[in-house]
Design a protein around this motif. Structure first.
Motif, mmCIF file in Angstrom:
data_model
loop_
_atom_site.group_PDB
_atom_site.id
_atom_site.type_symbol
_atom_site.label_atom_id
_atom_site.label_comp_id
_atom_site.label_asym_id
_atom_site.label_seq_id
_atom_site.Cartn_x
_atom_site.Cartn_y
_atom_site.Cartn_z
ATOM 1 N N GLU A 9 35.169 74.413 82.921
ATOM 2 C CA GLU A 9 35.180 72.969 83.085
ATOM 3 C C GLU A 9 36.491 72.378 82.581
ATOM 4 O O GLU A 9 37.068 71.479 83.203
ATOM 5 C CB GLU A 9 33.993 72.340 82.344
ATOM 6 N N ARG A 10 36.991 72.895 81.475
ATOM 7 C CA ARG A 10 38.271 72.413 80.939
ATOM 8 C C ARG A 10 39.418 72.760 81.872
ATOM 9 O O ARG A 10 40.334 71.955 82.087
ATOM 10 C CB ARG A 10 38.531 73.018 79.557
ATOM 11 N N GLU A 13 39.294 70.443 84.774
ATOM 12 C CA GLU A 13 39.740 69.108 84.361
ATOM 13 C C GLU A 13 41.262 69.063 84.235
ATOM 14 O O GLU A 13 41.904 68.124 84.709
ATOM 15 C CB GLU A 13 39.088 68.737 83.029
ATOM 16 N N SER A 16 42.878 69.149 87.669
ATOM 17 C CA SER A 16 42.797 67.871 88.374
ATOM 18 C C SER A 16 43.797 66.870 87.798
ATOM 19 O O SER A 16 44.397 66.088 88.531
ATOM 20 C CB SER A 16 41.378 67.310 88.320
ATOM 21 N N LYS A 17 43.992 66.910 86.474
ATOM 22 C CA LYS A 17 44.986 66.022 85.868
ATOM 23 C C LYS A 17 46.386 66.374 86.348
ATOM 24 O O LYS A 17 47.198 65.493 86.625
ATOM 25 C CB LYS A 17 44.918 66.092 84.342
#
Length: 60
Positions: A9-10, A13, A16-17
């Protein structure tokens, strides 16, 4: 399994950033059109006349 799930998940994330920042960077306009004003160059005669009048107080 919870540790791997949190890690994935990290990573998603962060990815995506990174994509968002890359999109912002690609949308920036780069302005390479530098306009420079050309300065008027003095001739030797005009410069000499100016110096004689202002520095040496000689009337031409």
């Amino acid at each position: 399994m919870a540790i791997l799930k949190n890690r994935n998940e990290r990573e998603i994330e962060l990815a995506s950033k990174i994509n968002v920042y890359q999109d912002k960077i690609s949308n920036l306009k780069i302005n390479n059109n530098k306009t420079t004003e050309k300065k008027v160059l003095l001739t030797d005669v005009v410069a000499d006349g100016y110096l004689l009048q202002t520095v040496f107080n000689v009337e031409l």
